[in-house]
Write a protein that holds these residues in place. Structure first.
Motif, PDB file in Angstrom:
ATOM      1  N   VAL A  36      -3.487  13.169   5.589  1.00 28.35           N
ATOM      2  CA  VAL A  36      -4.355  11.797   6.246  1.00 28.35           C
ATOM      3  C   VAL A  36      -3.761  11.282   7.531  1.00 28.35           C
ATOM      4  O   VAL A  36      -4.013  10.357   7.789  1.00 28.35           O
ATOM      5  CB  VAL A  36      -4.797  10.859   5.269  1.00 28.35           C
TER       6      VAL A  36
ATOM      7  N   CYS B 196      -9.996  19.151  -2.520  1.00 25.09           N
ATOM      8  CA  CYS B 196     -10.099  17.828  -2.157  1.00 25.09           C
ATOM      9  C   CYS B 196      -8.771  17.245  -1.736  1.00 25.09           C
ATOM     10  O   CYS B 196      -8.520  16.536  -0.872  1.00 25.09           O
ATOM     11  CB  CYS B 196     -10.666  16.994  -3.174  1.00 25.09           C
ATOM     12  N   GLN B 197      -7.874  17.343  -2.819  1.00 23.00           N
ATOM     13  CA  GLN B 197      -6.554  16.826  -2.633  1.00 23.00           C
ATOM     14  C   GLN B 197      -6.527  15.192  -2.552  1.00 23.00           C
ATOM     15  O   GLN B 197      -6.367  14.694  -1.615  1.00 23.00           O
ATOM     16  CB  GLN B 197      -5.705  17.340  -1.301  1.00 23.00           C
ATOM     17  N   PHE B 198      -6.225  14.636  -3.810  1.00 18.09           N
ATOM     18  CA  PHE B 198      -6.243  13.281  -3.799  1.00 18.09           C
ATOM     19  C   PHE B 198      -4.842  12.621  -4.589  1.00 18.09           C
ATOM     20  O   PHE B 198      -4.315  13.354  -5.127  1.00 18.09           O
ATOM     21  CB  PHE B 198      -7.680  12.634  -4.723  1.00 18.09           C
ATOM     22  N   LEU B 199      -4.787  11.469  -4.386  1.00 19.27           N
ATOM     23  CA  LEU B 199      -3.802  10.716  -5.108  1.00 19.27           C
ATOM     24  C   LEU B 199      -4.271  10.302  -6.485  1.00 19.27           C
ATOM     25  O   LEU B 199      -5.080   9.290  -6.492  1.00 19.27           O
ATOM     26  CB  LEU B 199      -2.979   9.547  -4.414  1.00 19.27           C
TER      27      LEU B 199
ATOM     28  N   GLN C  55       2.941  16.677  -4.481  1.00 14.40           N
ATOM     29  CA  GLN C  55       1.302  16.536  -3.983  1.00 14.40           C
ATOM     30  C   GLN C  55       1.064  15.567  -3.373  1.00 14.40           C
ATOM     31  O   GLN C  55      -0.035  15.382  -2.230  1.00 14.40           O
ATOM     32  CB  GLN C  55       0.568  16.695  -5.547  1.00 14.40           C
TER      33      GLN C  55
ATOM     34  N   GLU D 295      -9.187   3.307  -2.687  1.00 13.46           N
ATOM     35  CA  GLU D 295      -7.770   3.407  -2.098  1.00 13.46           C
ATOM     36  C   GLU D 295      -7.472   4.782  -1.598  1.00 13.46           C
ATOM     37  O   GLU D 295      -6.984   4.919  -0.527  1.00 13.46           O
ATOM     38  CB  GLU D 295      -6.679   3.029  -3.227  1.00 13.46           C
TER      39      GLU D 295
ATOM     40  N   ARG E 278     -13.250  10.114   2.962  1.00 17.18           N
ATOM     41  CA  ARG E 278     -11.851   9.815   3.557  1.00 17.18           C
ATOM     42  C   ARG E 278     -11.474  10.473   4.825  1.00 17.18           C
ATOM     43  O   ARG E 278     -10.949   9.854   5.496  1.00 17.18           O
ATOM     44  CB  ARG E 278     -10.898  10.628   2.329  1.00 17.18           C
TER      45      ARG E 278
ATOM     46  N   GLN F  70      -4.801   3.160   6.081  1.00 17.92           N
ATOM     47  CA  GLN F  70      -3.534   2.461   5.591  1.00 17.92           C
ATOM     48  C   GLN F  70      -2.336   3.120   6.237  1.00 17.92           C
ATOM     49  O   GLN F  70      -1.521   2.454   6.766  1.00 17.92           O
ATOM     50  CB  GLN F  70      -3.394   2.744   4.116  1.00 17.92           C
TER      51      GLN F  70
ATOM     52  N   HIS G 202      -3.275   8.821  -9.076  1.00 20.15           N
ATOM     53  CA  HIS G 202      -3.254   7.770  -9.836  1.00 20.15           C
ATOM     54  C   HIS G 202      -3.998   6.532  -9.167  1.00 20.15           C
ATOM     55  O   HIS G 202      -3.892   5.168  -9.673  1.00 20.15           O
ATOM     56  CB  HIS G 202      -1.815   7.149  -9.845  1.00 20.15           C
ATOM     57  N   LEU G 203      -4.564   6.695  -7.951  1.00 22.02           N
ATOM     58  CA  LEU G 203      -5.101   5.377  -7.160  1.00 22.02           C
ATOM     59  C   LEU G 203      -6.669   5.738  -7.533  1.00 22.02           C
ATOM     60  O   LEU G 203      -7.430   6.734  -7.313  1.00 22.02           O
ATOM     61  CB  LEU G 203      -4.861   5.686  -5.532  1.00 22.02           C
ATOM     62  N   PRO G 204      -7.144   4.683  -7.364  1.00 19.38           N
ATOM     63  CA  PRO G 204      -8.734   4.427  -7.518  1.00 19.38           C
ATOM     64  C   PRO G 204      -9.354   4.981  -6.171  1.00 19.38           C
ATOM     65  O   PRO G 204      -8.565   5.258  -5.391  1.00 19.38           O
ATOM     66  CB  PRO G 204      -9.248   2.909  -7.615  1.00 19.38           C
TER      67      PRO G 204
ATOM     68  N   VAL H  25      -0.725  15.074   0.461  1.00 18.95           N
ATOM     69  CA  VAL H  25      -2.095  14.258   0.780  1.00 18.95           C
ATOM     70  C   VAL H  25      -1.874  13.279   1.816  1.00 18.95           C
ATOM     71  O   VAL H  25      -2.334  13.066   2.933  1.00 18.95           O
ATOM     72  CB  VAL H  25      -2.522  13.531  -0.532  1.00 18.95           C
TER      73      VAL H  25
ATOM     74  N   LEU I  40      -6.893   5.592   2.380  1.00 17.07           N
ATOM     75  CA  LEU I  40      -5.532   5.945   2.685  1.00 17.07           C
ATOM     76  C   LEU I  40      -5.404   6.484   4.113  1.00 17.07           C
ATOM     77  O   LEU I  40      -4.380   5.826   4.759  1.00 17.07           O
ATOM     78  CB  LEU I  40      -5.149   7.171   1.909  1.00 17.07           C
ATOM     79  N   PRO I  41      -6.300   7.022   4.893  1.00 23.85           N
ATOM     80  CA  PRO I  41      -6.027   7.484   6.418  1.00 23.85           C
ATOM     81  C   PRO I  41      -5.876   6.079   7.189  1.00 23.85           C
ATOM     82  O   PRO I  41      -5.079   5.890   8.120  1.00 23.85           O
ATOM     83  CB  PRO I  41      -7.208   8.166   6.817  1.00 23.85           C
TER      84      PRO I  41
ATOM     85  N   GLU J  33       0.753  -1.295   0.026  1.00 24.69           N
ATOM     86  CA  GLU J  33       0.074  -0.045   0.087  1.00 24.69           C
ATOM     87  C   GLU J  33       0.921   1.272  -0.126  1.00 24.69           C
ATOM     88  O   GLU J  33       0.438   2.274  -0.914  1.00 24.69           O
ATOM     89  CB  GLU J  33      -0.697  -0.131   1.223  1.00 24.69           C
TER      90      GLU J  33
END
Lengths: 300, 223
Positions: free
Chosen positions: A214, B87-90, A206, B97, B148, B104, B92-94, A210, B101-102, A17
């Motif tokens: 989190v 929002c701020q996401f990764l 970035q 995931e 999230r 994980q 490349h991930l669905p 992120v 993330l928090p 992960e």
């Protein structure tokens, strides 16, 4: 289990992960693998140089230290008598294991590279040579010279010191240069990995933002980068080491003890390059971890 | 829970606000409003340890924010769910995931297997689980950010203009989700300049309205 061991096992086992959190970067990955492979290839040669020169230095030092040559330049007709007298002196000298006069045929073979095979040796005033081999304790060269001067004035003892020392010195320096080259290669790998890791960290600002948002710790974020670069460097170094070993194995071999024909590994020495991939991985691990934590600190 | 006492913040020597005090009581629902540039986002960042006050004291879960190590800040973030306007996401991930993330990063991945499906259903994104963030609409991204933010069941939810990019209908849906969370006992702090949204919330929940203006914080604002 020791926490450090747990950490290393965790690194090898990986965190799928955490790895996935950082997007794959094909170009940087290929560049890292290629550079690590090239450096490992060079490291194999540097290692081969060090090992071979070390071997030569030891052999020359050991062989030449135990041998000497007695040269007898006597007028015609007195040569044989002087040789016999010299042999008698040598046989009674403590520390001399054996002494043997070279035959005219053996002397002709020695001179052949310079004068050709048809040299009429018997017509020339060639000095007679006696090969002296010392035992493990060695002999007193100064005392022997004094005795020879008194009993065989035409004899000159050459214990090879004049040219043995520079040769051994040169071989030792070459060996040192080989190790310095290995250190430089290690440093270059560390520098290259550091730059690549910093580039990857900057490109993934970035992602880092992120992850922090989190609640990811720096160690978690760094781990994804560290593992990736460690494995790339290890893989590249493995490929480079194998290619380097094949190249060294393909070098011309010779049993004449020459430098160029003896550049390679022998016996268990062939296993030495196998340390290069794990060492490259360790260097990559330390370099990436330091770069990652430093970058993460400055991005706080 | 989160307490700001006589806090000031300056950007490059220019004071944004000073002498500001705020207390987020457990289970409270608070709106933070004010004109653009008044310092709403900065105040929120102080609340989740992303910025340090120029002066004054910020206390996060009983600890002085100024004395927190970087690892401490990470642990604090795990107790605060943050929803950003962008929002701020990764990318490349669905979505699944990204939402997980928090969990994980805090070593609770196994919980994702139990909670993720329900949570995505709750925000109406079950069918989009395999899509990446760039494939989602603005409203879907906002709902995903909310999912999230709450997946770890944090004590506090801080949302910065969570309805900034969505229409009124979607704004109401998002706010309803936040109200539901508050009814579950979560503390909610929302920065918004949308007064209709605040009115809508006040019709359903006891909400306190704070207004930051001219470097000062007003509490108990009536609309």
């Amino acid at each position: 289990m020791n926490p450090r061991v747990t950490q290393i096992l965790g690194l090898l086992q990986g965190d799928r992960e955490a790895d996935r959190a950082v997007p794959p970067t094909g170009f940087t990955a290929r560049l890292t693998v290629f550079t690590a492979a090239a450096m490992a290839f060079l490291a194999v040669f540097a290692l081969a140089l060090s090992v071979a020169t070390g071997r030569l230095a030891d052999r020359w030092s050991a062989e030449l230290a135990r041998t000497a040559t007695l040269r007898i330049s006597a007028p015609a007709g007195e040569g044989e008598a002087q040789v016999r007298a010299a042999l008698q002196v040598l046989e009674t000298t403590p520390g001399v294991a054996s002494a043997r006069a070279l035959t005219p045929e053996e002397q002709a073979v020695l001179l052949e590279p310079w004068f050709g095979p048809d040299l009429p040796l018997e017509t020339l005033p060639i000095p007679r040579l006696i090969e002296v081999t010392a035992d493990a304790d060695g002999y007193d060269a100064t005392g022997l010279r004094a005795r020879l001067q008194a009993e065989v004035p035409a004899a000159v003892l050459d214990d090879h010191t004049r040219w043995r020392e520079p040769l051994v010195d040169a071989a030792n320096r070459l060996r040192t240069l080989g190790w310095v080259a290995l250190l430089l290669i290690g440093g270059a790998v560390a520098a290259m990995i550091t730059l690549a890791a910093q580039s990857a960290l900057s490109a993934n600002a970035q992602v880092i933002r992120v992850m922090r948002l989190v609640g990811a710790r720096d160690a978690y974020i760094a781990r994804a980068f560290v593992r990736r670069f460690t494995l790339r460097a290890g893989l590249g170094a493995l490929v480079g080491t194998i290619l380097g070993l094949l190249a060294v194995a393909a070098l011309p071999d010779g049993d004449d003890g020459g430098f160029l024909t003896g550049l390679g590994f022998s016996g268990a020495g062939w296993f030495l390059p196998l340390f290069i991939p794990p060492l490259a991985a360790v260097v990559a691990f330390l370099a990436t971890r330091a770069a990652a934590l430093r970058t993460l600190r400055t991005q706080a | 829970m989160i307490e700001l006492e006589n806090v000031a913040y300056s950007y490059g020597g220019d004071s944004l606000f000073a002498g500001l005090s705020l207390q987020l009581a457990p289970g409270s629902f608070q709106f933070l409003t004010g004109p653009s540039g008044a310092g709403k986002t900065t105040l929120l960042k102080l609340c989740y340890g992303d910025l340090l006050a120029t002066s004054g004291h910020v206390t996060l879960f009983g600890k002085d924010a100024a004395g927190l190590t970087r690892d401490d800040v990470a642990l604090v973030r795990r107790r605060i769910g943050v929803v950003h306007q962008d929002c701020q996401f990764l990318d490349h991930l669905p979505l699944s995931e990204n939402v997980a993330l928090p969990l994980q990063v805090s070593g609770r991945s196994k919980e994702a297997q139990d909670n993720l499906g329900d949570l995505l259903g709750w925000v109406g994104l079950s069918r989009q689980a395999a899509q990446t963030p760039p494939q989602l609409s603005g409203g879907e991204r906002q709902r995903a950010a909310l999912a999230r933010a709450v997946i770890t069941s944090p004590d506090v939810i801080v949302a910065d203009e969570p309805t900034g990019n969505v229409d009124w209908e979607m704004s109401q849906r998002l706010l309803t989700l936040l109200i539901e969370l508050n009814r579950m006992g979560k503390t909610v702090l929302i920065a918004t300049h949308d007064l209709n949204l605040i009115r809508f919330a006040k019709s359903q929940v006891v909400a306190n309205v704070l207004r930051i203006r001219g470097g000062q914080l007003e509490t108990g604002v009536t609309l």
